[in-house]
Motif scaffolding. Structure first.
Motif, mmCIF file in Angstrom:
data_model
loop_
_atom_site.group_PDB
_atom_site.id
_atom_site.type_symbol
_atom_site.label_atom_id
_atom_site.label_comp_id
_atom_site.label_asym_id
_atom_site.label_seq_id
_atom_site.Cartn_x
_atom_site.Cartn_y
_atom_site.Cartn_z
ATOM 1 N N ILE A 172 0.852 -1.186 0.000
ATOM 2 C CA ILE A 172 0.000 0.000 0.000
ATOM 3 C C ILE A 172 0.892 1.242 0.000
ATOM 4 C CG2 ILE A 172 -1.928 -1.139 1.160
ATOM 5 C CD1 ILE A 172 -0.973 0.161 3.778
ATOM 6 N N PRO A 173 0.414 2.372 -0.514
ATOM 7 C CA PRO A 173 1.215 3.603 -0.495
ATOM 8 C C PRO A 173 1.538 4.047 0.922
ATOM 9 C CG PRO A 173 -0.611 3.795 -2.038
ATOM 10 C CD PRO A 173 -0.853 2.545 -1.247
ATOM 11 N N LEU A 174 2.766 4.500 1.108
ATOM 12 C CA LEU A 174 3.233 4.977 2.408
ATOM 13 C C LEU A 174 3.721 6.417 2.283
ATOM 14 C CD1 LEU A 174 5.343 1.814 3.306
ATOM 15 C CD2 LEU A 174 3.080 2.380 4.228
ATOM 16 N N ILE A 175 3.893 7.064 3.423
ATOM 17 C CA ILE A 175 4.436 8.419 3.440
ATOM 18 C C ILE A 175 5.946 8.339 3.653
ATOM 19 C CG2 ILE A 175 4.485 10.622 4.671
ATOM 20 C CD1 ILE A 175 1.591 10.170 5.428
ATOM 21 N N THR A 176 6.708 8.988 2.791
ATOM 22 C CA THR A 176 8.159 9.049 2.954
ATOM 23 C C THR A 176 8.502 10.143 3.960
ATOM 24 O OG1 THR A 176 8.543 8.302 0.684
ATOM 25 C CG2 THR A 176 10.360 9.427 1.788
ATOM 26 N N THR A 177 9.206 9.764 5.003
ATOM 27 C CA THR A 177 9.569 10.735 6.039
ATOM 28 C C THR A 177 10.996 11.241 5.889
ATOM 29 O OG1 THR A 177 10.205 8.919 7.524
ATOM 30 C CG2 THR A 177 7.945 9.754 7.691
ATOM 31 N N ASP A 178 11.828 10.480 5.188
ATOM 32 C CA ASP A 178 13.207 10.909 4.954
ATOM 33 C C ASP A 178 13.672 10.284 3.641
ATOM 34 O OD1 ASP A 178 16.087 11.105 4.926
ATOM 35 O OD2 ASP A 178 15.991 11.612 7.049
ATOM 36 N N GLU A 179 13.839 11.097 2.613
ATOM 37 C CA GLU A 179 14.214 10.581 1.297
ATOM 38 C C GLU A 179 15.647 10.062 1.277
ATOM 39 O OE1 GLU A 179 13.414 13.356 -1.770
ATOM 40 O OE2 GLU A 179 11.248 13.403 -1.395
ATOM 41 N N VAL A 180 16.517 10.659 2.082
ATOM 42 C CA VAL A 180 17.917 10.224 2.107
ATOM 43 C C VAL A 180 18.028 8.817 2.673
ATOM 44 C CG1 VAL A 180 20.219 10.674 3.025
ATOM 45 C CG2 VAL A 180 18.769 12.584 2.259
ATOM 46 N N GLN A 182 15.435 6.885 3.184
ATOM 47 C CA GLN A 182 14.309 6.123 2.662
ATOM 48 C C GLN A 182 13.443 5.528 3.783
ATOM 49 O OE1 GLN A 182 16.249 3.357 -0.080
ATOM 50 N NE2 GLN A 182 15.842 4.755 -1.763
ATOM 51 N N THR A 183 13.157 6.342 4.755
ATOM 52 C CA THR A 183 12.281 5.914 5.840
ATOM 53 C C THR A 183 10.840 6.301 5.512
ATOM 54 O OG1 THR A 183 12.785 7.972 7.002
ATOM 55 C CG2 THR A 183 14.044 6.013 7.616
ATOM 56 N N VAL A 184 9.918 5.444 5.914
ATOM 57 C CA VAL A 184 8.513 5.645 5.582
ATOM 58 C C VAL A 184 7.648 5.397 6.811
ATOM 59 C CG1 VAL A 184 8.754 5.062 3.133
ATOM 60 C CG2 VAL A 184 8.359 3.242 4.803
ATOM 61 N N LYS A 185 6.386 5.835 6.718
ATOM 62 C CA LYS A 185 5.435 5.560 7.785
ATOM 63 C C LYS A 185 4.060 5.297 7.180
ATOM 64 C CE LYS A 185 3.936 10.296 8.832
ATOM 65 N NZ LYS A 185 3.822 11.334 9.886
ATOM 66 N N TYR A 186 3.214 4.667 7.975
ATOM 67 C CA TYR A 186 1.857 4.341 7.546
ATOM 68 C C TYR A 186 1.019 5.604 7.412
ATOM 69 C CZ TYR A 186 -2.970 2.634 7.920
ATOM 70 O OH TYR A 186 -4.310 2.400 7.713
ATOM 71 N N SER A 217 0.181 -3.078 10.005
ATOM 72 C CA SER A 217 -0.451 -3.542 11.243
ATOM 73 C C SER A 217 -1.778 -2.850 11.524
ATOM 74 C CB SER A 217 0.504 -3.339 12.426
ATOM 75 O OG SER A 217 0.856 -1.972 12.565
ATOM 76 N N GLU A 218 -1.901 -1.570 11.169
ATOM 77 C CA GLU A 218 -3.156 -0.861 11.400
ATOM 78 C C GLU A 218 -4.277 -1.453 10.553
ATOM 79 O OE1 GLU A 218 -3.853 1.456 13.725
ATOM 80 O OE2 GLU A 218 -1.825 0.979 14.434
#
Length: 290
Positions: A172-180, A182-186, A217-218
Motif C-alpha cells: 500500500i502507499p506509504l508516506i516518505t519521512t526521509d528521502e535520504v 528512505q524511511t517511511v510511515k503508515y 499492522s493498522e
C-alpha cells in the motif's frame, strides 16, 4: 457463487498462465469466475501478444487489473523513445518488438535480401536507415498506442479492495519521512490522499520487509489481509520462516509457492518468479470467504 482467481507477474508467459488457470479450474465461459491480476503482465517472456489478447478478451466485469512496476516501465520507455540497458535487462524493449517489429531483425533481414546488390559500405549505410525507420515506428505504431492507452485507462487501478482482502502489486502507499534514508510511515488515509509518487513507490517496495516492519499492522487490526506479487515468494519463506533453518530454505529457481502462514496472517505473497520457474501461482478465493 462468485470465485476469484488471483495471479501476478505473468511477465509474458501465456502458456504458463493458461496451465495454471486450467489446474485451478478457471472457466473462461463461467460468468461467476473473475480474474484478478496484480500487475507485471509483460516483459521477460515471449508471449506478450497472447497475454494481451487473453486479458482484453475477458469481459470487463470479469477482469481486475492492478498496476505493477513493469506497466510503469513500459509507459516510461514509450514516452522516452530511447532504449537503455535497463530496458533490455527488464525485457521492456523486447515487449515492444512483440507488438510490432524488431529493428535489429529487420535490419539483418534487409542485409540478407540485399547482400549482392550494393557495395559493402552502401549496404551498411542503407541497412542503418532500415533500422532507424523501424526503431522510430516501434514507439509510434497503432498497436503500441492501443496498448499504452489501455494501461493508462481507468480500468487499471493502483489497488483493489474486496472484503477483507487488499490486492496490490507490492504494498500500500506509504508516506516518505526521509528521502535520504528512505524511511517511511503508515498513512491512515492512503486510500484517498496518496500522491502519485507514493502510489508509484508502492509498486517497487519489498512487501514482506514492510509488512514485518509493522507498516500494515493498522490495516491488520481491522481484519485486512494484504495480497501481493512483485517479490518471489521463496524470499518470503526464507526470510520470514526459515531464516535460521538453511535446510528448509527454498530455491528461487524451483520453489516459489503461494506464501501463507499463521505466523503472518495478514500477508499473502503469490509471485512464482515465472521467468525462472515457468509456473504461475493462482490464489483461489470463494465469495463466502470475503
Amino acid at each position: 457463487m462468485k470465485k476469484y482467481f488471483v495471479c501476478s507477474d505473468i511477465h509474458s508467459h501465456y502458456n504458463e498462465l493458461m496451465t495454471a488457470l486450467n489446474e485451478a479450474h478457471f472457466d473462461i465461459n463461467n460468468p461467476e469466475h473473475i480474474l484478478i491480476v496484480l500487475g507485471d503482465i509483460f516483459d521477460r517472456g515471449d508471449q506478450s501478444v497472447e497475454v494481451y489478447n487473453f486479458l482484453r478478451g475477458l469481459p470487463l466485469s470479469r477482469r481486475v487489473l492492478v498496476l505493477g512496476n513493469h506497466e510503469s516501465l513500459l509507459i516510461e520507455l514509450v514516452r522516452r523513445r530511447a532504449v537503455n540497458s535497463a530496458d533490455h535487462y527488464n525485457g521492456t524493449y523486447k515487449t515492444l518488438t512483440h507488438f510490432y517489429k524488431d529493428p535489429r531483425k529487420e535490419q539483418n533481414k534487409w542485409l540478407d535480401d540485399n547482400h549482392d546488390k550494393y557495395t559493402y559500405m552502401d549496404r551498411q549505410r542503407l541497412s542503418q536507415d532500415v533500422f532507424r525507420e523501424v526503431y522510430r515506428e516501434l514507439f509510434t505504431n497503432e498497436k503500441i498506442k492501443e496498448v499504452v492507452s489501455w494501461i493508462l485507462s481507468n480500468e487499471w487501478v493502483p489497488y483493489y479492495e474486496l472484503g477483507k482482502y487488499i490486492f496490490v502489486h507490492s504494498f500500500i502507499p506509504l508516506i516518505t519521512t526521509d528521502e535520504v534514508f528512505q524511511t517511511v510511515k503508515y498513512n491512515p488515509h492512503w486510500r484517498t490522499s496518496s500522491t502519485p509518487q507514493e502510489i508509484e513507490d508502492a509498486k517497487w517496495a519489498c512487501p514482506y520487509r514492510l509488512y514485518k516492519a509493522g507498516l500494515f499492522s493498522e490495516e491488520e487490526k481491522n481484519g485486512k489481509v494484504l495480497v501481493c506479487g512483485h517479490w518471489h515468494t521463496s524470499d518470503f519463506y526464507n526470510e520470514l520462516l526459515y531464516q535460521y533453518e538453511p535446510s528448509k530454505q527454498l530455491d528461487i529457481h524451483k520453489d516459489n509457492p503461494i506464501f501463507m502462514s499463521e505466523k503472518y496472517p495478514g500477508l499473502i505473497g503469490i509471485d512464482a518468479c515465472t521467468a525462472l520457474t515457468k509456473k504461475v501461482n493462482i490464489l483461489v478465493i470463494n465469495e463466502d470467504e470475503l
